[in-house]
Design an enzyme around this catalytic site. Structure first.
Site, PDB file in Angstrom:
ATOM      1  N   SER A 123       0.810  -1.223   0.000  1.00 30.34           N
ATOM      2  CA  SER A 123       0.000   0.000   0.000  1.00 30.34           C
ATOM      3  C   SER A 123       0.843   1.272   0.000  1.00 30.34           C
ATOM      4  O   SER A 123       0.337   2.341  -0.318  1.00 30.34           O
ATOM      5  CB  SER A 123      -0.930   0.022   1.215  1.00 30.34           C
ATOM      6  OG  SER A 123      -0.184   0.137   2.413  1.00 30.34           O
ATOM      7  N   LYS A 190       1.028   4.792   6.844  1.00 35.31           N
ATOM      8  CA  LYS A 190       0.447   5.637   5.795  1.00 35.31           C
ATOM      9  C   LYS A 190       1.121   7.003   5.828  1.00 35.31           C
ATOM     10  O   LYS A 190       1.866   7.338   6.746  1.00 35.31           O
ATOM     11  CB  LYS A 190      -1.064   5.821   5.997  1.00 35.31           C
ATOM     12  CG  LYS A 190      -1.888   4.528   6.067  1.00 35.31           C
ATOM     13  CD  LYS A 190      -1.925   3.788   4.748  1.00 35.31           C
ATOM     14  CE  LYS A 190      -2.761   2.509   4.869  1.00 35.31           C
ATOM     15  NZ  LYS A 190      -2.687   1.679   3.635  1.00 35.31           N
TER      16      LYS A 190
END
Length: 308
Positions: A123, A190
C-alpha cells in the site's frame, strides 16, 4: 619399640626388675656426682640433647621450620583456586551482567524511543516495499511536536480503520508496547495528507488532490501510473485527527475507505505510534524518509487551528 623391653640405665645395663624408673632429675649431673670424663660426658650430653627426636644428619630446628612451611604451603594450595578457573568464572559473571544490562536497555529503547516495524503490504509502494523494515521514532511527537503533512506515520487503527475491534489488554498489551510481540493486523503505515481542520478534496479539473484549496504535487512519492484517487471525496478533518493515504493509491485501503464508518476514516493523533524515519532493511534500500518538499506549499493554510 615393644612395651615389654627392659628399661636401660645410664650405664647401658638393664634396670633391676621391679625398680622404679629414675626421676627425670636423676639424669642431670649435680654437685654430688662427678662425671669421670667431663669432656666425654659433656659431649655425650650435647649429642643427646641435639640428637633427641631428630634423624641423623638433619638439623632439628631446620627440619621443624621446613615442616611447618610445607604444611602452611600445602594448606594455602588446598584453599586457593586455580587462577585460570577463577578468571573464567569472573569473566562469565561479567558477561551475564553485560547481557542483562543490554537487554534492559534494548527493551527501554524499544518501548519508548525507537522501534522496528515490518511493512506487510504494497500500500506504500513507491516509497516502501513489502518486507521492508522501518525504524519508527516514537519520540517524534512526544515533546509538543505534532504530526505534519507529508510525514509517514505508523499508527494503531483500532477506533478508526478498525472501529469495532477491541484493543488487546493485559500481558499481550504490555508485550506489544514493549516491542516483544508484533502489532498484528491493527497497525498501519500511511502518509499524512491532512491535519485537523484541513479540507481535503479530490479531485479537481486538473486531477490533483487539494488541501485547503491548494493543489498538491504528489509526483515525488505517488506510485507511477496511479491517480491521486479513483474515488471522489470532500472532507473536513476533525480536530485532533489525521487524514492518511497510501502512496500506492490503487492498492491502499486508507482514510477514503472508511468515510462511512465511525470516525469518518480519520485517525486520532493519540493513536500514532511514531514517525517512520528510516528504512533499515534490506540494506540496499536503507535510506531516510524525509518529508516531501511539495507539502511546504500548504503551510499556513489551515489545520491545527491555523487560519485558512
Amino acid at each position: 619399640m615393644s612395651t615389654h623391653e627392659p628399661l636401660t640405665d645410664r650405664d647401658g645395663g638393664s634396670a633391676p626388675t621391679g625398680t622404679e624408673s629414675p626421676a627425670r632429675s636423676v639424669g642431670v649431673s649435680g654437685p654430688d656426682r662427678a662425671d669421670p670424663d667431663p669432656g666425654r660426658g659433656g659431649a655425650a650430653g650435647a649429642d643427646a640433647a641435639s640428637g633427641a627426636g631428630a634423624e641423623p644428619g638433619v638439623d632439628a630446628g631446620a627440619g621443624a621450620a621446613s615442616g611447618a612451611g610445607a604444611a602452611a604451603e600445602a594448606e594455602g594450595d588446598a584453599g586457593a583456586e586455580p587462577e585460570p578457573a577463577a578468571a573464567g568464572r569472573r569473566w562469565s559473571r561479567d558477561l551475564l551482567w553485560i547481557g542483562a544490562v543490554c537487554v534492559v536497555v534494548l527493551l527501554l529503547v524499544n518501548a519508548f524511543v525507537a522501534r522496528p516495524f515490518g511493512v506487510p503490504s504494497g500500500s506504500m509502494e513507491g516509497t516502501l516495499e513489502p518486507g521492508d523494515r522501518v525504524l519508527v521514532d516514537q519520540l517524534a511527537y512526544s515533546f509538543g511536536d505534532r504530526p505534519q503533512r507529508g510525514d509517514v506515520v505508523v499508527f494503531d487503527g483500532i477506533g478508526s480503520f478498525l472501529p469495532y475491534q477491541d484493543e488487546p489488554t493485559g500481558l499481550r498489551h504490555l508485550l506489544t508496547q514493549a516491542g516483544l510481540a508484533p502489532g498484528g493486523d491493527t497497525v498501519y503505515v500511511k502518509r499524512v495528507i491532512g491535519l485537523g481542520g484541513d479540507r481535503v478534496t479530490c479531485c479537481g479539473t486538473d486531477g490533483r488532490l487539494r488541501v485547503n484549496g491548494v493543489p498538491l504535487d504528489e509526483s515525488a512519492y505517488l506510485f507511477p501510473g496511479d491517480a491521486p484517487s479513483a474515488v471522489p471525496f470532500d472532507i473536513v478533518v476533525p480536530t485532533g485527527k489525521l487524514w492518511v493515504m497510501g502512496d500506492h493509491r490503487s492498492a491502499s485501503r486508507d482514510s477514503r475507505d472508511h468515510l462511512g464508518e465511525p470516525g469518518g476514516g480519520a485517525v486520532p493523533e493519540d493513536r500514532v505510534i511514531g514517525r517512520a524515519s528510516w528504512v533499515l532493511f534490506p540494506l540496499g534500500r536503507a535510506s531516510s524518509l524525509d518529508r516531501p518538499a511539495a507539502f511546504a506549499a500548504i503551510e499556513g493554510t489551515g489545520g491545527h487551528g491555523e487560519q485558512r
